[in-house]
Design an enzyme around this catalytic site. Structure first.
Site, PDB file in Angstrom:
ATOM      1  N   GLU A  73      -4.866   4.272 -14.920  1.00 43.61           N
ATOM      2  CA  GLU A  73      -4.904   4.757 -13.533  1.00 43.61           C
ATOM      3  C   GLU A  73      -4.097   6.041 -13.339  1.00 43.61           C
ATOM      4  O   GLU A  73      -3.681   6.354 -12.229  1.00 43.61           O
ATOM      5  CB  GLU A  73      -4.400   3.669 -12.565  1.00 43.61           C
ATOM      6  CG  GLU A  73      -5.185   2.390 -12.547  1.00 43.61           C
ATOM      7  CD  GLU A  73      -6.607   2.529 -12.015  1.00 43.61           C
ATOM      8  OE1 GLU A  73      -7.039   3.658 -11.716  1.00 43.61           O
ATOM      9  OE2 GLU A  73      -7.285   1.501 -11.916  1.00 43.61           O
ATOM     10  N   HIS A  92       1.932   1.167  -9.023  1.00 41.99           N
ATOM     11  CA  HIS A  92       0.667   0.453  -8.842  1.00 41.99           C
ATOM     12  C   HIS A  92       0.779  -0.890  -9.546  1.00 41.99           C
ATOM     13  O   HIS A  92       1.264  -0.961 -10.674  1.00 41.99           O
ATOM     14  CB  HIS A  92      -0.498   1.248  -9.424  1.00 41.99           C
ATOM     15  CG  HIS A  92      -1.725   0.421  -9.618  1.00 41.99           C
ATOM     16  ND1 HIS A  92      -2.354  -0.199  -8.557  1.00 41.99           N
ATOM     17  CD2 HIS A  92      -2.418   0.081 -10.725  1.00 41.99           C
ATOM     18  CE1 HIS A  92      -3.386  -0.892  -9.020  1.00 41.99           C
ATOM     19  NE2 HIS A  92      -3.450  -0.739 -10.336  1.00 41.99           N
ATOM     20  N   HIS A  94      -0.723  -5.408  -9.335  1.00 38.16           N
ATOM     21  CA  HIS A  94      -1.662  -6.387  -8.790  1.00 38.16           C
ATOM     22  C   HIS A  94      -0.897  -7.604  -8.273  1.00 38.16           C
ATOM     23  O   HIS A  94      -1.126  -8.719  -8.737  1.00 38.16           O
ATOM     24  CB  HIS A  94      -2.648  -6.857  -9.871  1.00 38.16           C
ATOM     25  CG  HIS A  94      -3.388  -5.765 -10.577  1.00 38.16           C
ATOM     26  ND1 HIS A  94      -4.087  -5.971 -11.742  1.00 38.16           N
ATOM     27  CD2 HIS A  94      -3.551  -4.453 -10.274  1.00 38.16           C
ATOM     28  CE1 HIS A  94      -4.653  -4.827 -12.136  1.00 38.16           C
ATOM     29  NE2 HIS A  94      -4.327  -3.888 -11.260  1.00 38.16           N
ATOM     30  N   TYR A 113       6.727  -6.704  12.607  1.00 40.13           N
ATOM     31  CA  TYR A 113       7.166  -5.304  12.792  1.00 40.13           C
ATOM     32  C   TYR A 113       7.459  -4.592  11.482  1.00 40.13           C
ATOM     33  O   TYR A 113       7.360  -3.369  11.379  1.00 40.13           O
ATOM     34  CB  TYR A 113       8.387  -5.250  13.736  1.00 40.13           C
ATOM     35  CG  TYR A 113       9.698  -5.577  13.060  1.00 40.13           C
ATOM     36  CD1 TYR A 113      10.150  -6.896  12.958  1.00 40.13           C
ATOM     37  CD2 TYR A 113      10.474  -4.569  12.495  1.00 40.13           C
ATOM     38  CE1 TYR A 113      11.336  -7.197  12.319  1.00 40.13           C
ATOM     39  CE2 TYR A 113      11.665  -4.862  11.856  1.00 40.13           C
ATOM     40  CZ  TYR A 113      12.095  -6.172  11.766  1.00 40.13           C
ATOM     41  OH  TYR A 113      13.267  -6.463  11.125  1.00 40.13           O
ATOM     42  N   HIS A 155      -8.597  -5.357  -6.057  1.00 43.46           N
ATOM     43  CA  HIS A 155      -7.775  -4.786  -7.129  1.00 43.46           C
ATOM     44  C   HIS A 155      -6.279  -5.033  -6.912  1.00 43.46           C
ATOM     45  O   HIS A 155      -5.719  -5.905  -7.564  1.00 43.46           O
ATOM     46  CB  HIS A 155      -8.101  -3.281  -7.224  1.00 43.46           C
ATOM     47  CG  HIS A 155      -7.549  -2.602  -8.421  1.00 43.46           C
ATOM     48  ND1 HIS A 155      -8.114  -1.481  -8.976  1.00 43.46           N
ATOM     49  CD2 HIS A 155      -6.443  -2.860  -9.161  1.00 43.46           C
ATOM     50  CE1 HIS A 155      -7.399  -1.099 -10.022  1.00 43.46           C
ATOM     51  NE2 HIS A 155      -6.379  -1.921 -10.152  1.00 43.46           N
ATOM     52  N   TYR A 208      16.611   4.963  11.208  1.00 46.02           N
ATOM     53  CA  TYR A 208      17.312   4.028  10.315  1.00 46.02           C
ATOM     54  C   TYR A 208      17.329   4.585   8.892  1.00 46.02           C
ATOM     55  O   TYR A 208      18.345   4.617   8.223  1.00 46.02           O
ATOM     56  CB  TYR A 208      16.585   2.679  10.353  1.00 46.02           C
ATOM     57  CG  TYR A 208      17.182   1.606   9.481  1.00 46.02           C
ATOM     58  CD1 TYR A 208      18.497   1.201   9.655  1.00 46.02           C
ATOM     59  CD2 TYR A 208      16.425   0.985   8.496  1.00 46.02           C
ATOM     60  CE1 TYR A 208      19.034   0.202   8.866  1.00 46.02           C
ATOM     61  CE2 TYR A 208      16.954  -0.011   7.708  1.00 46.02           C
ATOM     62  CZ  TYR A 208      18.254  -0.401   7.888  1.00 46.02           C
ATOM     63  OH  TYR A 208      18.785  -1.395   7.114  1.00 46.02           O
TER      64      TYR A 208
HETATM   65 ZN   LIG Z   1      -4.786  -1.814 -11.465  1.00 49.09          ZN
END
Ligand SMILES: [Zn+2]
Length: 213
Positions: A73, A92, A94, A113, A155, A208
């Site tokens: 990726e 990234h 899963h 929130y 994904h 904040y």
């Molecule tokens: Zn992936």
């Protein structure tokens, strides 16, 4: 920061990512921006056994250099850094709850929130495209407009932040929100905070964040 220090930081954060439980094995990937491109975890290698030389450098033109193949990726990472000057680290993975919502094509609405942690009134879900494809990267970059995190249909999750620690913290937070949202859905439909309230929260979050840094 020099490449060498960044490479080690990347490995340490990748190991911490797996320890945190948001990622299993090598399905996720992690990168950070460097002066002349980006550094990213290699494809299919156990994070715990990585040496600094295994981390892959990808230049501004998207050309990987070094002995290892970059994560499949890498395009997403490359394209986000190009589109977002505020991104210096990208994660990234899963994570189970995020992936479950993504398989339902459900964004995370303002049911809590803390959804504002991703920079907006909701956490969107990018439409599906094949893993590793340019199409998937385009869809993720689009979904991230005005946000620091998004789900990816069928994904997983992508997060961006100003450094690796913050990217991991954001991913853990989004996974916690996803788990809570799934829990709500198992009983009924949670009450959703309106736009005016979320805008108030977003302003407070910005203040904040400044105080903390
Ligand atoms: Zn992936």
């Amino acid at each position: 920061m020099k490449h060498e220090a960044l490479r080690q930081q990347l490995i340490d954060t990748a190991v911490a990512m797996n320890r945190s439980g948001i990622n299993q094995g090598t399905s996720g990937n992690l990168s950070c921006r460097c002066e002349d491109g980006l550094l990213i975890t290699p494809s299919g290698m156990d994070y715990a056994s990585l040496a600094a030389g295994d981390v892959v450098f990808v230049d501004h033109d998207g050309e990987p250099r070094g002995p290892r193949l970059p994560s499949s990726e890498w395009r997403i990472h490359h394209d986000i850094y190009t589109a977002r000057a505020d991104a210096d680290a990208i994660l990234h993975a899963h994570p189970t709850a995020c992936a479950a919502l993504a398989c339902l094509h459900k964004p995370i609405p303002a049911f809590h929130y803390m959804v504002a942690v991703a920079g907006g009134r909701d956490i969107p879900c990018a439409p599906y495209a094949t893993f590793g494809s340019q199409e998937l990267s385009d869809r993720v970059v689009e979904a991230l407009e005005g946000r620091n995190a998004c789900l990816m249909a069928n994904h997983g999750l992508v997060c961006l932040a100003g450094n690796l620690d913050k990217a991991l913290a954001l991913a853990v937070e989004v996974e916690t929100l996803a788990r809570t949202y799934l829990l709500c859905l198992s009983v009924g439909e949670p009450a959703i905070l309106d736009d005016r309230e979320m805008d108030r929260v977003l302003v407070k979050f910005r203040t904040y964040g400044l105080q903390r840094d």
